[in-house]
Design an enzyme around this catalytic site. Structure first.
Site, mmCIF file in Angstrom:
data_model
loop_
_atom_site.group_PDB
_atom_site.id
_atom_site.type_symbol
_atom_site.label_atom_id
_atom_site.label_comp_id
_atom_site.label_asym_id
_atom_site.label_seq_id
_atom_site.Cartn_x
_atom_site.Cartn_y
_atom_site.Cartn_z
ATOM 1 N N ASP A 145 0.890 -1.160 0.000
ATOM 2 C CA ASP A 145 0.000 0.000 0.000
ATOM 3 C C ASP A 145 0.925 1.205 0.000
ATOM 4 O OD1 ASP A 145 -1.609 2.206 0.585
ATOM 5 O OD2 ASP A 145 -3.022 1.008 1.732
ATOM 6 N N HIS A 146 1.015 1.889 -1.142
ATOM 7 C CA HIS A 146 2.075 2.898 -1.283
ATOM 8 C C HIS A 146 1.899 4.066 -0.310
ATOM 9 C CE1 HIS A 146 -0.829 5.031 -3.958
ATOM 10 N NE2 HIS A 146 -0.206 6.101 -3.533
ATOM 11 N N HIS A 194 -6.028 2.481 1.464
ATOM 12 C CA HIS A 194 -5.380 3.697 1.968
ATOM 13 C C HIS A 194 -6.053 4.234 3.230
ATOM 14 C CE1 HIS A 194 -3.257 3.387 -1.672
ATOM 15 N NE2 HIS A 194 -3.968 4.181 -2.419
#
Length: 487
Positions: free
Chosen positions: A174-175, A237
């Site tokens: 999950d960037h 996110h």
């Protein structure tokens, strides 16, 4: 943390948009700063029929387009491109894996694989890798989202990968977790003694998390219409931000302690029953309007067909544990909104008694704002007295105490989130990657919401592009006497 760097990196999807915009510039940045292991080779792979020189040319053009001018260095570029090789692979064709294994060669020094492909290809990818000896004890694999579209499909993907790779060698990305300001949530909470005594239901009234985008579909129509805002943004996110805000203090900053506490938060999320769904969720879909000074089309006009996919969602959530009992978490995300911003707003409870009330002084509760993008800052809104002799009464005003990350760390380069994540993958640190039990607890909560929408026949409400979503989203908070923290 004990580092265990690999000697080889394999990028599936190496010619795609994510690779060109993020992965290759991130790897170059690490290389230019001397952070990649000496001798690390980077093998790109995709269906494209391309040789080493062609891939290096593609990478060179991508770096020319997406690197900031001050990061371009001819010597560093030349030596970085020398690390790159390419081998075409069709993930659906098992016969194409043997030439890949021959190209990569010995993996006893460690191999990290970055799988940036459609989830439908994960099974054939891991089976193909296993069949040619590219899945042994020295190999770790990173999975780019989406990891399914509900709990059942997520479990299927995880089960598939787990037949070849154990959890200790799986890195789910999950960037957002690679962003400096997101990591600063941990530093803010657990590195400062004055927050912890009030970071609970006794001190906090409500928490708001917003991820707002100005863009529409862009090039993501095929994926997005099957996903929607809930799956695309909330399921990863936003829920990761909830966990970082709500988690108990980990004993250590390592992969087990941090992820254990995050998983507890996800398991504590109150499941939303079908009869409650209309009261605590709002869905919307953008219509035509003005955005960025331009007239833009509606979602269905961009898509080219009718659709009930939500491009906006707002949720009133609760974390049912000792620390957060009774504190609402207002979550909101959407496309074609009034501005691009990602932020967390923590509204504290008002002081128990105002000594200024008899003199005309009005108090507002303190608010802590953590802005993740486009700017990165931490801002505390506090009450202060306006200058004057106070003959007409005391005047109090809310003023911001600002900590600008860009200003305070002006001498430090702001890194792309993927730089941190790629380096952690190469070195074997799973702390900022998502564990399987986290993913499944997230999907359990998301699936309950979607089941409620189905049971109630929920259709997204229209909202004009360039606004903050449907009016029902405002009512969601104002029923509780709360106002969204908008610019």
């Amino acid at each position: 943390m004990q580092r265990n760097p690999v000697s080889k990196l394999l990028l599936f999807g190496a010619t795609g948009d994510l690779s060109r915009r993020m992965l290759l510039p991130s790897l170059y940045g690490l290389h230019a700063d001397g952070l990649l292991p000496h001798g690390l080779t980077i093998t790109g792979s995709a269906r494209s029929d391309m040789d080493d020189a062609g891939f290096r040319d593609l990478a060179n053009k991508a770096l020319d387009e997406f690197l900031p001018a001050d990061r371009k260095n001819e010597g560093a570029l030349k030596s970085f491109l020398e690390r790159l090789v390419f081998q075409a692979v069709d993930l659906s064709d098992p016969s194409t894996f043997k030439p890949l294994a021959d190209k990569i060669g010995d993996v006893s020094g460690g191999l990290a694989i970055y799988l940036s492909t459609a989830p439908s290809l994960f099974e054939s990818a891991v089976k193909g890798l296993e069949s040619v000896g590219l899945a042994g004890d020295t190999v770790r694999i990173a999975l780019e989202k989406p990891l399914g579209y509900d709990l059942a499909s997520s479990r299927h993907i995880n089960d598939t990968v787990a037949t070849v790779f154990p959890e200790t060698r799986i890195f789910r990305i999950d960037h957002y977790l690679g962003k400096e300001t997101v990591q600063n949530i941990l530093a803010l909470r657990f590195g400062n003694s004055f927050f912890e005594p009030v970071w609970n239901a006794r001190g906090i009234d409500n928490i708001q998390i917003t991820i707002a985008e100005k863009v529409g579909l862009e090039e993501r129509a095929g994926y997005y219409d099957g996903a929607g805002a809930l799956r695309d943004m909330v399921a990863n996110h936003i829920l990761q931000l909830v966990a970082l805000v709500a988690m108990e203090p980990p004993a250590h900053f390592d992969k087990d302690a941090v992820r254990d506490e995050k998983a507890k938060v996800f398991r504590s999320l109150r499941l939303i029953a079908p009869e409650e769904t209309p009261n605590v969720t709002v869905t919307g879909q953008y219509s035509s309007g003005a955005s960025g000074g331009e007239i833009v089309k509606s979602y269905t006009d961009e898509l080219g067909k009718p659709s009930n996919t939500e491009t906006f969602v707002a949720i009133k959530a609760h974390v049912d544990n000792w620390r957060w009992q009774g504190v609402p978490f207002y979550l909101r995300t959407g496309k074609r909104m009034a501005s691009r911003q990602s932020e967390i707003a923590i509204q504290f409870k008002p002081v128990p008694h105002s000594m200024f009330q008899g003199r005309g002084g009005l108090l507002q509760p303190n608010v802590l704002v953590i802005r993740l993008q486009p700017e990165e800052y931490v801002q505390m809104l506090v009450m202060a007295k306006e200058p004057g002799l106070d003959r007409e009464g005391i005047r109090l005003r809310e003023v911001p105490l600002n900590l600008s990350m860009d200003a305070e760390f002006a001498g430090s380069r702001r890194r792309i989130a993927y730089e941190r994540l790629l380096l952690d993958l190469i070195e074997g640190d799973q702390t900022l990657f998502v564990r399987r039990d986290e993913v499944e607890a997230q999907w359990t909560w998301i699936d309950a919401i979607r089941a409620g929408w189905d049971a109630n026949g929920t259709k997204p409400k229209s909202y004009a592009s360039g606004t903050w979503g449907p009016s029902a989203a405002i009512a969601l908070t104002e029923r509780d006497g709360v106002t969204w923290q908008d610019d």
